[in-house]
Scaffold this active site. Structure first.
Site, PDB file in Angstrom:
ATOM      1  N   VAL A 126       0.913   6.867  -0.301  1.00  0.00           N
ATOM      2  CA  VAL A 126       0.204   5.924   0.563  1.00  0.00           C
ATOM      3  C   VAL A 126      -1.185   5.668  -0.008  1.00  0.00           C
ATOM      4  O   VAL A 126      -1.928   6.599  -0.308  1.00  0.00           O
ATOM      5  CB  VAL A 126       0.068   6.494   1.996  1.00  0.00           C
ATOM      6  CG1 VAL A 126      -0.696   5.540   2.895  1.00  0.00           C
ATOM      7  CG2 VAL A 126       1.447   6.796   2.576  1.00  0.00           C
ATOM      8  N   CYS A 127      -1.523   4.400  -0.166  1.00  0.00           N
ATOM      9  CA  CYS A 127      -2.837   4.019  -0.646  1.00  0.00           C
ATOM     10  C   CYS A 127      -3.717   3.690   0.560  1.00  0.00           C
ATOM     11  O   CYS A 127      -3.648   2.606   1.128  1.00  0.00           O
ATOM     12  CB  CYS A 127      -2.740   2.815  -1.580  1.00  0.00           C
ATOM     13  SG  CYS A 127      -4.322   2.372  -2.317  1.00  0.00           S
ATOM     14  N   LEU A 128      -4.495   4.675   0.959  1.00  0.00           N
ATOM     15  CA  LEU A 128      -5.413   4.528   2.081  1.00  0.00           C
ATOM     16  C   LEU A 128      -6.698   5.226   1.662  1.00  0.00           C
ATOM     17  O   LEU A 128      -6.678   6.419   1.342  1.00  0.00           O
ATOM     18  CB  LEU A 128      -4.807   5.168   3.336  1.00  0.00           C
ATOM     19  CG  LEU A 128      -5.549   5.008   4.645  1.00  0.00           C
ATOM     20  CD1 LEU A 128      -5.640   3.544   5.056  1.00  0.00           C
ATOM     21  CD2 LEU A 128      -4.865   5.810   5.741  1.00  0.00           C
ATOM     22  N   ASN A 155       0.797  -1.224   0.000  1.00  0.00           N
ATOM     23  CA  ASN A 155       0.000   0.000   0.000  1.00  0.00           C
ATOM     24  C   ASN A 155       0.832   1.279   0.000  1.00  0.00           C
ATOM     25  O   ASN A 155       0.281   2.366   0.157  1.00  0.00           O
ATOM     26  CB  ASN A 155      -0.944  -0.002   1.198  1.00  0.00           C
ATOM     27  CG  ASN A 155      -1.728  -1.288   1.288  1.00  0.00           C
ATOM     28  OD1 ASN A 155      -1.482  -2.096   2.175  1.00  0.00           O
ATOM     29  ND2 ASN A 155      -2.621  -1.509   0.346  1.00  0.00           N
TER      30      ASN A 155
END
Length: 184
Positions: A110-112, A103
């Site tokens: 950041v993949c959130l 992620n």
């Protein structure tokens, strides 16, 4: 004559206040951010630092040192940049080192979901910190930025763990050199 008297009064008032620092006007963003920071309830493995001093809440650093999971013992620094339209716009968060993570890409993005399409003004800095912290406890291979790491986590968790450990010690993976994240 009355205007002249009022003008002189304003001049006297301005002269009296000349040696006082100007009062900084608080925007809605600053007020909300002050509240969010004052209400922080950080996990014990997270620390926050304000490199420009406590007066500049618009930029700060977060350090996560997971005490369990694949990334246990690593030191992962992040920078937070708060946009002028916060809380209507989500904070901009970047990992400051290269980390092999499904992620987080090698540029530190950041993949959130709550930093993108699921952001809502009712969310706060504490929610974002816990979201990032959770990514280190349970990486999400179903919403990746690093597709190779996500596929490896799904298909071969033991090899993923081996590669995470190696890259945390500064080894390369697929031609990419990762930053050592122990005692950085």
């Amino acid at each position: 004559m009355i205007n002249l008297i009022k003008a002189k009064e304003r001049q006297k008032e301005a002269a009296a206040n000349a040696d006082k620092p100007p009062v900084k006007e608080q925007t809605a963003t600053h007020l909300r951010l002050q509240r969010d920071i004052s209400e922080l309830n950080l996990p014990p493995t997270c620390t926050i630092e304000f490199p420009n001093g406590k007066d500049d809440l618009m930029y700060f650093d977060l350090t996560i040192i997971p005490d369990e999971g694949y990334y246990m013992g690593g030191i992962f620094p992040f920078s937070f940049q708060i946009p002028p339209l916060y809380p209507h716009d989500a904070p901009k968060v970047k990992c400051k080192i290269k980390v092999y993570h499904p992620n987080i890409d090698v540029e530190g993005n950041v993949c959130l979901n709550i930093l993108r399409e699921d952001w809502k003004p009712v969310l706060n800095i504490n929610t974002v910190i816990y979201g990032i912290y959770h990514l280190f406890l349970e990486p999400n291979p179903d919403d990746p930025l690093n597709h190779d790491a996500a596929a490896q986590l799904r298909d071969n968790p033991q090899m993923f763990e081996h590669d995470v450990r190696g890259t945390m010690y500064g080894e390369s993976k697929d031609g990419v050199y990762f930053d050592r994240c122990f005692d950085i």
